[in-house]
Design a protein around this motif. Structure first.
Motif, mmCIF file in Angstrom:
data_model
loop_
_atom_site.group_PDB
_atom_site.id
_atom_site.type_symbol
_atom_site.label_atom_id
_atom_site.label_comp_id
_atom_site.label_asym_id
_atom_site.label_seq_id
_atom_site.Cartn_x
_atom_site.Cartn_y
_atom_site.Cartn_z
ATOM 1 N N PRO A 26 -6.399 93.276 -65.587
ATOM 2 C CA PRO A 26 -6.145 92.116 -66.452
ATOM 3 C C PRO A 26 -6.500 92.390 -67.908
ATOM 4 O O PRO A 26 -5.848 91.875 -68.812
ATOM 5 N N GLU A 27 -7.512 93.224 -68.133
ATOM 6 C CA GLU A 27 -7.896 93.562 -69.502
ATOM 7 C C GLU A 27 -6.778 94.338 -70.211
ATOM 8 O O GLU A 27 -6.527 94.138 -71.388
ATOM 9 N N ALA A 28 -6.117 95.231 -69.468
ATOM 10 C CA ALA A 28 -5.023 95.997 -70.054
ATOM 11 C C ALA A 28 -3.842 95.092 -70.393
ATOM 12 O O ALA A 28 -3.203 95.238 -71.439
ATOM 13 N N ILE A 29 -3.567 94.135 -69.511
ATOM 14 C CA ILE A 29 -2.481 93.189 -69.767
ATOM 15 C C ILE A 29 -2.811 92.332 -70.984
ATOM 16 O O ILE A 29 -1.972 92.119 -71.860
ATOM 17 N N GLN A 35 -1.650 92.682 -78.720
ATOM 18 C CA GLN A 35 -1.031 93.557 -79.708
ATOM 19 C C GLN A 35 0.354 93.062 -80.106
ATOM 20 O O GLN A 35 0.792 93.274 -81.228
ATOM 21 N N THR A 36 1.044 92.392 -79.199
ATOM 22 C CA THR A 36 2.382 91.891 -79.512
ATOM 23 C C THR A 36 2.342 90.479 -80.078
ATOM 24 O O THR A 36 3.356 89.949 -80.486
#
Length: 158
Positions: A26-29, A35-36
């Motif tokens: 979830p942290e990566a998502i 960032q977007t």
């Protein structure tokens, strides 16, 4: 038959790649989403109830700034301001609209001529905001958010 066996073995070895599930945390998502995410733009700008019928984002923003500018100018015109020289200059007002719709004046950038001719211009502008209609806050992704914006106001006194 030998060719069929080689084909089946090659297919079995390469097809496993298609069934591997990529694991993401979830942290990566969240990091990818942040960032977007455009932090400088909102989905719906702050507005007044008069501007609710407008659908276009740019027209709604123009309606908000026009009502705010006209309200300040009308208030200043109703005050008896005496000047010794003609004044025609622009004041830059920096505003903040909170998540609850509270409009605050953060900063007034003005020329020294206006301050010399109308020393209480800041107090007059602050007072004009007291009678402002209800402000609806900006919305970003379904949440009410705090926004800041600058508004140029042209002051003319004869």
């Amino acid at each position: 038959m030998k060719q069929i066996c080689i084909f089946i073995v090659a297919f079995t070895l390469t097809s496993c790649e298609y069934f591997n599930a990529k694991k993401t945390t979830p942290e990566a998502i969240l990091k990818e989403e942040l960032q977007t995410f455009n932090w400088n733009d909102v989905d719906v700008y702050p507005s007044f109830s008069v501007c609710d019928s407008i659908d276009s984002k740019s027209e709604k923003t123009a309606c908000f700034t026009e009502i705010l500018t006209n309200h300040i100018l009308d208030y200043l015109q109703n005050k008896s301001i005496v000047v010794t020289h003609d004044v025609s200059d622009t004041i830059n007002l920096k505003f903040q609209v909170s998540e609850t719709g509270v409009l605050s004046l953060l900063n007034i950038e003005t020329d020294s001529l206006i301050l010399k001719e109308i020393p209480n211009i800041g107090d007059l502008i602050y007072s004009s905001l007291d009678s402002l209609p209800k402000v609806f806050p900006a919305i970003k992704r379904g949440q009410q958010v705090k926004t800041e914006f600058e508004l140029p106001v042209v002051i003319q006194a004869n």
